[in-house]
Design a protein around this motif. Structure first.
Motif, PDB file in Angstrom:
ATOM      1  N   MET A  95     -49.998  15.240  42.880  1.00  0.00           N
ATOM      2  CA  MET A  95     -51.285  14.464  41.980  1.00  0.00           C
ATOM      3  C   MET A  95     -50.316  14.712  40.601  1.00  0.00           C
ATOM      4  O   MET A  95     -49.406  16.269  40.848  1.00  0.00           O
ATOM      5  CB  MET A  95     -52.824  14.764  41.914  1.00  0.00           C
ATOM      6  CG  MET A  95     -53.394  14.354  42.932  1.00  0.00           C
ATOM      7  SD  MET A  95     -55.359  15.670  42.148  1.00  0.00           S
ATOM      8  CE  MET A  95     -55.908  14.184  40.693  1.00  0.00           C
ATOM      9  N   PRO A  96     -50.184  14.204  39.977  1.00  0.00           N
ATOM     10  CA  PRO A  96     -50.034  14.137  37.857  1.00  0.00           C
ATOM     11  C   PRO A  96     -50.307  15.440  37.913  1.00  0.00           C
ATOM     12  O   PRO A  96     -51.531  15.301  38.016  1.00  0.00           O
ATOM     13  CB  PRO A  96     -50.090  13.124  38.075  1.00  0.00           C
ATOM     14  CG  PRO A  96     -50.026  12.062  38.831  1.00  0.00           C
ATOM     15  CD  PRO A  96     -51.309  13.016  39.308  1.00  0.00           C
ATOM     16  N   ALA A 112     -48.112  31.215  37.255  1.00  0.00           N
ATOM     17  CA  ALA A 112     -47.466  29.845  37.939  1.00  0.00           C
ATOM     18  C   ALA A 112     -47.304  28.926  37.369  1.00  0.00           C
ATOM     19  O   ALA A 112     -46.474  28.252  37.947  1.00  0.00           O
ATOM     20  CB  ALA A 112     -48.264  30.004  39.868  1.00  0.00           C
ATOM     21  N   MET A 113     -47.793  28.724  36.725  1.00  0.00           N
ATOM     22  CA  MET A 113     -48.026  27.252  35.607  1.00  0.00           C
ATOM     23  C   MET A 113     -46.974  27.466  35.233  1.00  0.00           C
ATOM     24  O   MET A 113     -45.981  26.482  34.521  1.00  0.00           O
ATOM     25  CB  MET A 113     -49.398  27.153  35.053  1.00  0.00           C
ATOM     26  CG  MET A 113     -49.964  26.481  35.945  1.00  0.00           C
ATOM     27  SD  MET A 113     -51.478  26.578  34.842  1.00  0.00           S
ATOM     28  CE  MET A 113     -51.714  25.023  34.279  1.00  0.00           C
ATOM     29  N   LEU A 114     -46.188  28.304  34.349  1.00  0.00           N
ATOM     30  CA  LEU A 114     -45.392  28.801  33.265  1.00  0.00           C
ATOM     31  C   LEU A 114     -43.974  28.603  34.750  1.00  0.00           C
ATOM     32  O   LEU A 114     -42.930  27.982  33.354  1.00  0.00           O
ATOM     33  CB  LEU A 114     -45.417  29.928  33.031  1.00  0.00           C
ATOM     34  CG  LEU A 114     -46.042  30.447  31.982  1.00  0.00           C
ATOM     35  CD1 LEU A 114     -46.739  31.346  30.786  1.00  0.00           C
ATOM     36  CD2 LEU A 114     -46.654  28.918  30.638  1.00  0.00           C
ATOM     37  N   ARG A 153     -51.968  12.535  30.848  1.00  0.00           N
ATOM     38  CA  ARG A 153     -51.019  13.719  30.214  1.00  0.00           C
ATOM     39  C   ARG A 153     -49.796  14.162  30.824  1.00  0.00           C
ATOM     40  O   ARG A 153     -48.817  13.360  30.370  1.00  0.00           O
ATOM     41  CB  ARG A 153     -51.167  14.404  29.359  1.00  0.00           C
ATOM     42  CG  ARG A 153     -50.246  15.346  28.315  1.00  0.00           C
ATOM     43  CD  ARG A 153     -50.725  16.340  27.491  1.00  0.00           C
ATOM     44  NE  ARG A 153     -49.756  16.993  27.387  1.00  0.00           N
ATOM     45  CZ  ARG A 153     -49.634  18.196  26.142  1.00  0.00           C
ATOM     46  NH1 ARG A 153     -50.757  18.452  25.654  1.00  0.00           N
ATOM     47  NH2 ARG A 153     -48.735  18.371  25.331  1.00  0.00           N
ATOM     48  N   ALA A 154     -50.037  14.338  32.625  1.00  0.00           N
ATOM     49  CA  ALA A 154     -49.086  14.706  33.264  1.00  0.00           C
ATOM     50  C   ALA A 154     -48.436  13.308  33.511  1.00  0.00           C
ATOM     51  O   ALA A 154     -47.523  13.122  33.730  1.00  0.00           O
ATOM     52  CB  ALA A 154     -49.686  15.237  34.684  1.00  0.00           C
ATOM     53  N   ALA A 164     -45.958  18.711  32.022  1.00  0.00           N
ATOM     54  CA  ALA A 164     -46.232  18.585  33.696  1.00  0.00           C
ATOM     55  C   ALA A 164     -45.803  18.883  34.739  1.00  0.00           C
ATOM     56  O   ALA A 164     -45.822  17.349  35.583  1.00  0.00           O
ATOM     57  CB  ALA A 164     -47.796  18.674  33.810  1.00  0.00           C
ATOM     58  N   PRO A 165     -44.595  18.585  34.789  1.00  0.00           N
ATOM     59  CA  PRO A 165     -43.586  18.081  35.745  1.00  0.00           C
ATOM     60  C   PRO A 165     -44.292  18.863  37.687  1.00  0.00           C
ATOM     61  O   PRO A 165     -44.688  19.844  37.366  1.00  0.00           O
ATOM     62  CB  PRO A 165     -42.062  19.392  36.083  1.00  0.00           C
ATOM     63  CG  PRO A 165     -42.602  19.788  34.426  1.00  0.00           C
ATOM     64  CD  PRO A 165     -43.967  20.520  34.178  1.00  0.00           C
TER      65      PRO A 165
END
Length: 472
Positions: free
Chosen positions: A125-126, A161-163, A228-229, A236-237
């Motif tokens: 998913m995006p 993890a997101m960073l 937004r992704a 949000a790659p």
């Protein structure tokens, strides 16, 4: 000064003391007893008590007889009665049980498994990692209802993890801050229990009414994250195979069964037993507490140390809520006896407001109170001031309560006093600045306002389930 003027002085002095940092529960009790002594003062009763005690003591102990006479005031009877009423309130019995369930689940290492599994399941998913973080926040917040615990734990787990996956700092921070506040709205919410005890509205109907608005808000958050992704992929790659490995469907199904399903079943069993009339909220909370312990045991996290911490935190938080109720009941009784509520009612009536204008004014005041105060203090102390005014404008207290629950999301997200941002900043890497967190929460703050507008425009979002299950 007249009695109504003294009541307003009492309210203004309380607000000033709160801003000075005095403990709120004890300030309420002290001011309630202090002003109540004046309000209920009866010289004849005091002297009769003094004479009776003097006769019994034969005037041999004048100090004790004077003290006995001075303390013969109805405010002390009121304070004792209010304390007993709060401690024997059946609705509030569910509070420590739900809190215990939340603290046990928090310490059972369930969240780490859940986030990992959802992250893998949503990898195509995006904004997949953001979606996984939000759903994990929503489930964990619903199970615990403790904003600080959810934001802190998810900040330690999901934010790095997101960073690492090259997410925008503000975007990642906003997702965790917004997701962590959902527990005060989505049932089984402790905030709604406290509102039910303050307003007299059925907690069962409140839970049914809050379900669709809560899911609506989660849906708006998810639409924003995915949208937004898609529009701004750099924020949000898409994760690489190193960051989120590919897992065969069979193994993924097993991971979902062992991480997502147990917590979801615990929440649905507690909520379902309440909504379908199989158990009272207190009984369902007891089931949830037992279920939380079983989950911790299954995940091999049920140690004596963790149980002791959970019990201690449960007792501390419950005591805070109960003493807030005692102080609030005493304060509001004296405030009403002096004529303060009547002055406020006459003032609001003289403004000739429409129901919409009154709702906007009330929500604006609650929004501003959310900066210096916690949700518990707002619900217990200030919301009861608005409740007697609702019949004048034909507003259902059930509908008002759901709007307040939505509004209190903003108290955790509005700069410069956004508490969820400070919770996150306390454990975030040094590279994450507070201004970046504030920037990240602003879109979610706007979505909360959109959700409140939707509730007003389409009130059936609030009333549909209560009317379907229990009739109108």
């Amino acid at each position: 000064m007249s009695d109504p003027q003294i009541a307003l002085l009492m309210l203004g002095l309380f607000i000033a003391l709160v801003f000075l940092g005095f403990p709120i529960a004890f300030t309420l009790m002290a001011m309630g007893i202090g002003f109540g002594y004046y309000a209920y003062f009866d010289a004849g009763r005091m002297w009769r008590a003094f004479n009776r005690l003097a006769e019994d003591a034969g005037m041999s102990d004048q100090t004790s007889t004077w003290i006995g006479g001075l303390f013969n005031n109805r405010i002390f009877d009121l304070f004792i009665n209010q304390t007993y009423t709060v401690m024997s309130n059946e609705v509030l019995t569910a509070v420590p049980l739900f809190l215990f369930m939340g603290y046990v689940v928090e310490r059972a290492n369930i969240v780490s498994r859940l986030f990992t599994t959802l992250n893998i399941a949503a990898r195509n998913m995006p904004g997949s990692m953001g979606v996984a973080a939000l759903i994990t926040c929503a489930l964990f917040a619903t199970a615990t209802g403790i904003v600080g615990a959810v934001v802190t734990l998810m900040g330690l787990l999901a934010l790095p993890a997101m960073l690492k996956a090259r997410y925008d700092n503000s975007f990642a921070s906003g997702i965790i801050c917004a997701g962590g506040t959902l527990g005060i709205l989505i049932p089984p919410s402790i905030m709604l229990i406290v509102y039910a005890a303050s307003s007299g509205v059925s907690i069962v109907r409140l839970y049914a009414a809050a379900l669709l608005p809560g899911l609506t808000l989660v849906g708006l958050y998810l639409i924003y994250i995915v949208g937004r992704a898609m529009i701004q992929p750099s924020a949000a790659p898409k994760p690489t195979l190193e960051e989120v490995p590919h897992v065969p469907r069979g193994k993924l199904a097993v991971m979902l069964l062992t991480s997502f399903l147990p917590l979801a079943l615990l929440i649905m069993s507690v909520l379902g037993s309440i909504l379908f009339g199989l158990a009272t909220p207190t009984e369902a909370a007891a089931i949830g507490a037992l279920g939380g312990m079983l989950l911790a045991a299954i995940y091999r996290a049920l140690s004596f140390q963790r149980m002791r911490e959970s019990v201690y935190l449960t007792v501390r938080t419950t005591a805070m809520v109960c003493w807030l109720f005692v102080g609030s009941y005493t304060f509001s009784s004296v405030f009403s006896y002096l004529g303060g509520e009547q002055v406020i009612a006459e003032f609001v009536t003289s403004m000739d407001l429409t129901p919409l204008q009154f709702l906007l004014l009330a929500q604006l005041i609650i929004f501003l109170l959310g900066w210096p105060l916690e949700w518990s203090e707002i619900i217990i102390i200030f919301v009861p001031i608005f409740l007697p005014l609702l019949p004048m404008f034909g507003i259902d207290p059930l509908f008002f309560g759901i709007l307040v629950a939505l509004n209190l999301q903003t108290s955790f997200l509005t700069p410069p006093m956004a508490m969820s941002a400070y919770y996150l900043k306390g454990i975030a890497p040094p590279s994450i600045q507070l201004t970046q967190i504030f920037k990240g929460v602003l879109p979610f703050l706007f979505l909360v306002i959109v959700c409140m507008v939707l509730m007003y425009q389409f009130p059936q979002i609030v009333f549909h389930l209560p009317n379907l299950f229990y009739g109108s």
